[in-house]
Design a protein around this motif. Sequence first.
Motif, PDB file in Angstrom:
ATOM      1  N   MET A  43       8.931  49.703  42.362  1.00  0.00           N
ATOM      2  CA  MET A  43       8.941  49.804  43.821  1.00  0.00           C
ATOM      3  C   MET A  43       7.545  49.615  44.406  1.00  0.00           C
ATOM      4  SD  MET A  43      11.735  52.793  44.713  1.00  0.00           S
ATOM      5  CE  MET A  43      11.515  52.516  46.470  1.00  0.00           C
ATOM      6  N   TYR A  44       6.555  50.121  43.710  1.00  0.00           N
ATOM      7  CA  TYR A  44       5.165  49.923  44.147  1.00  0.00           C
ATOM      8  C   TYR A  44       4.818  48.429  44.130  1.00  0.00           C
ATOM      9  CZ  TYR A  44       0.186  49.184  43.401  1.00  0.00           C
ATOM     10  OH  TYR A  44      -1.095  48.689  43.458  1.00  0.00           O
ATOM     11  N   MET A  45       5.159  47.740  43.030  1.00  0.00           N
ATOM     12  CA  MET A  45       4.849  46.312  42.935  1.00  0.00           C
ATOM     13  C   MET A  45       5.619  45.509  43.979  1.00  0.00           C
ATOM     14  SD  MET A  45       4.410  45.486  38.852  1.00  0.00           S
ATOM     15  CE  MET A  45       5.981  46.163  38.324  1.00  0.00           C
ATOM     16  N   LEU A  46       6.854  45.942  44.274  1.00  0.00           N
ATOM     17  CA  LEU A  46       7.649  45.264  45.296  1.00  0.00           C
ATOM     18  C   LEU A  46       6.999  45.436  46.664  1.00  0.00           C
ATOM     19  CD1 LEU A  46      10.180  43.755  46.169  1.00  0.00           C
ATOM     20  CD2 LEU A  46      11.398  45.937  46.254  1.00  0.00           C
ATOM     21  N   LEU A  47       6.572  46.655  46.968  1.00  0.00           N
ATOM     22  CA  LEU A  47       5.890  46.906  48.241  1.00  0.00           C
ATOM     23  C   LEU A  47       4.603  46.099  48.346  1.00  0.00           C
ATOM     24  CD1 LEU A  47       5.158  48.337  50.860  1.00  0.00           C
ATOM     25  CD2 LEU A  47       4.465  50.343  49.504  1.00  0.00           C
ATOM     26  N   LYS A  48       3.804  46.132  47.297  1.00  0.00           N
ATOM     27  CA  LYS A  48       2.535  45.402  47.330  1.00  0.00           C
ATOM     28  C   LYS A  48       2.766  43.898  47.453  1.00  0.00           C
ATOM     29  CE  LYS A  48      -1.928  44.978  44.999  1.00  0.00           C
ATOM     30  NZ  LYS A  48      -2.782  45.439  43.871  1.00  0.00           N
ATOM     31  N   SER A  49       3.785  43.395  46.773  1.00  0.00           N
ATOM     32  CA  SER A  49       4.103  41.964  46.853  1.00  0.00           C
ATOM     33  C   SER A  49       4.513  41.585  48.269  1.00  0.00           C
ATOM     34  CB  SER A  49       5.236  41.614  45.868  1.00  0.00           C
ATOM     35  OG  SER A  49       4.824  41.815  44.537  1.00  0.00           O
ATOM     36  N   SER A 107       3.420  60.156  45.076  1.00  0.00           N
ATOM     37  CA  SER A 107       3.126  59.098  44.112  1.00  0.00           C
ATOM     38  C   SER A 107       1.630  58.930  43.854  1.00  0.00           C
ATOM     39  CB  SER A 107       3.690  57.763  44.610  1.00  0.00           C
ATOM     40  OG  SER A 107       3.265  56.696  43.793  1.00  0.00           O
ATOM     41  N   GLN A 108       1.328  58.493  42.638  1.00  0.00           N
ATOM     42  CA  GLN A 108      -0.064  58.182  42.292  1.00  0.00           C
ATOM     43  C   GLN A 108      -0.582  56.989  43.105  1.00  0.00           C
ATOM     44  OE1 GLN A 108      -0.585  56.315  38.385  1.00  0.00           O
ATOM     45  NE2 GLN A 108       1.637  56.039  38.229  1.00  0.00           N
ATOM     46  N   TYR A 109       0.337  56.220  43.679  1.00  0.00           N
ATOM     47  CA  TYR A 109      -0.041  55.051  44.475  1.00  0.00           C
ATOM     48  C   TYR A 109      -0.124  55.365  45.964  1.00  0.00           C
ATOM     49  CZ  TYR A 109       1.665  52.787  40.177  1.00  0.00           C
ATOM     50  OH  TYR A 109       1.885  52.426  38.871  1.00  0.00           O
ATOM     51  N   ARG A 110       0.024  56.627  46.351  1.00  0.00           N
ATOM     52  CA  ARG A 110       0.178  56.989  47.770  1.00  0.00           C
ATOM     53  C   ARG A 110      -1.013  56.549  48.617  1.00  0.00           C
ATOM     54  NH1 ARG A 110       3.511  60.284  51.141  1.00  0.00           N
ATOM     55  NH2 ARG A 110       2.898  59.561  53.202  1.00  0.00           N
ATOM     56  N   LYS A 111      -2.226  56.780  48.163  1.00  0.00           N
ATOM     57  CA  LYS A 111      -3.396  56.408  48.965  1.00  0.00           C
ATOM     58  C   LYS A 111      -3.437  54.903  49.215  1.00  0.00           C
ATOM     59  CE  LYS A 111      -6.510  60.216  47.743  1.00  0.00           C
ATOM     60  NZ  LYS A 111      -7.826  60.575  47.120  1.00  0.00           N
ATOM     61  N   GLU A 112      -3.112  54.147  48.182  1.00  0.00           N
ATOM     62  CA  GLU A 112      -3.152  52.688  48.316  1.00  0.00           C
ATOM     63  C   GLU A 112      -2.070  52.195  49.271  1.00  0.00           C
ATOM     64  OE1 GLU A 112      -3.066  48.603  45.582  1.00  0.00           O
ATOM     65  OE2 GLU A 112      -2.761  50.578  44.640  1.00  0.00           O
ATOM     66  N   VAL A 113      -0.845  52.706  49.131  1.00  0.00           N
ATOM     67  CA  VAL A 113       0.229  52.215  49.992  1.00  0.00           C
ATOM     68  C   VAL A 113       0.048  52.681  51.435  1.00  0.00           C
ATOM     69  CG1 VAL A 113       1.842  52.053  48.047  1.00  0.00           C
ATOM     70  CG2 VAL A 113       1.848  54.107  49.473  1.00  0.00           C
ATOM     71  N   ASP A 114      -0.618  53.819  51.631  1.00  0.00           N
ATOM     72  CA  ASP A 114      -0.918  54.261  53.002  1.00  0.00           C
ATOM     73  C   ASP A 114      -1.855  53.271  53.696  1.00  0.00           C
ATOM     74  OD1 ASP A 114       0.705  56.465  52.944  1.00  0.00           O
ATOM     75  OD2 ASP A 114      -0.903  57.903  52.519  1.00  0.00           O
ATOM     76  N   LYS A 115      -2.736  52.670  52.937  1.00  0.00           N
ATOM     77  CA  LYS A 115      -3.631  51.640  53.498  1.00  0.00           C
ATOM     78  C   LYS A 115      -2.830  50.391  53.862  1.00  0.00           C
ATOM     79  CE  LYS A 115      -7.813  53.192  51.114  1.00  0.00           C
ATOM     80  NZ  LYS A 115      -8.854  52.860  50.108  1.00  0.00           N
ATOM     81  N   PHE A 116      -1.818  50.083  53.030  1.00  0.00           N
ATOM     82  CA  PHE A 116      -0.935  48.962  53.374  1.00  0.00           C
ATOM     83  C   PHE A 116      -0.273  49.240  54.725  1.00  0.00           C
ATOM     84  CE2 PHE A 116       0.171  48.216  48.581  1.00  0.00           C
ATOM     85  CZ  PHE A 116      -1.123  47.754  48.367  1.00  0.00           C
ATOM     86  N   TYR A 117       0.190  50.475  54.870  1.00  0.00           N
ATOM     87  CA  TYR A 117       0.873  50.858  56.113  1.00  0.00           C
ATOM     88  C   TYR A 117      -0.053  50.694  57.314  1.00  0.00           C
ATOM     89  CZ  TYR A 117       2.552  53.821  59.863  1.00  0.00           C
ATOM     90  OH  TYR A 117       2.921  54.280  61.099  1.00  0.00           O
ATOM     91  N   GLU A 118      -1.277  51.155  57.202  1.00  0.00           N
ATOM     92  CA  GLU A 118      -2.229  51.078  58.321  1.00  0.00           C
ATOM     93  C   GLU A 118      -2.457  49.642  58.743  1.00  0.00           C
ATOM     94  OE1 GLU A 118      -5.707  53.062  56.955  1.00  0.00           O
ATOM     95  OE2 GLU A 118      -4.739  55.030  56.821  1.00  0.00           O
ATOM     96  N   THR A 119      -2.606  48.760  57.766  1.00  0.00           N
ATOM     97  CA  THR A 119      -2.832  47.346  58.078  1.00  0.00           C
ATOM     98  C   THR A 119      -1.602  46.727  58.735  1.00  0.00           C
ATOM     99  OG1 THR A 119      -4.338  47.128  56.196  1.00  0.00           O
ATOM    100  CG2 THR A 119      -3.433  45.090  57.095  1.00  0.00           C
TER     101      THR A 119
END
Length: 274
Positions: free
Chosen positions: A206-212, A246-258
């Motif tokens: 799910m993380y890779m799908l979101l990042k993609s 999630s361990q990816y929470r900080k990174e995906v929160d940055k995705f959200y902000e952008t």
Amino acid sequence: MFKKTRIFTIGLIVMLFVSSCGDYNKILKSTDYEFKLKKAVEYYEDGEFVKAGTLFQELVNIYRGTSRADQIYYYYAKSMMGQKDYLMATHYFKSLLKEFPGSQYSEEAQFMVGYCNYLLSPKPRLDQTVTKEAIESLQLYINLYPYSERVDEANRLIDELMDKLVYKSYLNARLYYDFENYKAAVISLDNSLKEFPDSQYREELMYMLLKSKYLLAVNSVEDKKQERLSGALDEYFSFVDEYPESQYRKEVDKFYETVADLLNYEQQQETNIN
């Protein structure tokens, strides 16, 4: 004295070996097929699977169409298993099931079809057709013989085989992601999650799908950007709802902000509330 004893022992072994080979050759040439069958079973029970298999191979044709044929099929298949020729073993177990559905060997033969395919199942990176066949055969065994003492073993083998399919799906899914082909990655990752929703790799997928989706959106042409940004935003909410810690929470929160900034998402939310 010791040297003489050693020579005598070696000589005795050679004589026994020659005698054994001579006896076996006599059995091979014999036309007493009942005797040959008796010796074939003895060889099998003694673990001499090559000798047993050679005899049973001949007896398959001799006893074809008789009441003993299923027994020959069974022992020939088991002899092939003893030689680790699981492909040939599978063939004869299947033939037994097809030609003698009411045989006393049917239950074990059904299990062995699945077990042989389990043993033939390749490493996860290779084609998994045989793995799927093994699962189907073992599941059929469970359905046909739900009270068998082998059911627990069959379920254990199925679980192991399913883990292999899940890992194969995971490897296939992340292949495009690793090559930074995010358009194809979105499709492959989404398919893997749909195929195995309880995958042990679900969070990472799910993380890779979101990042993609995120990278595809922010680097998209203008006429597709809005739609892809919205898709990335939806994916973000799905991810944090399922994995808030999630361990990816900080990174995906940055995705959200952008993404939110590009869509003026928070401003639109405030407008809708007002």
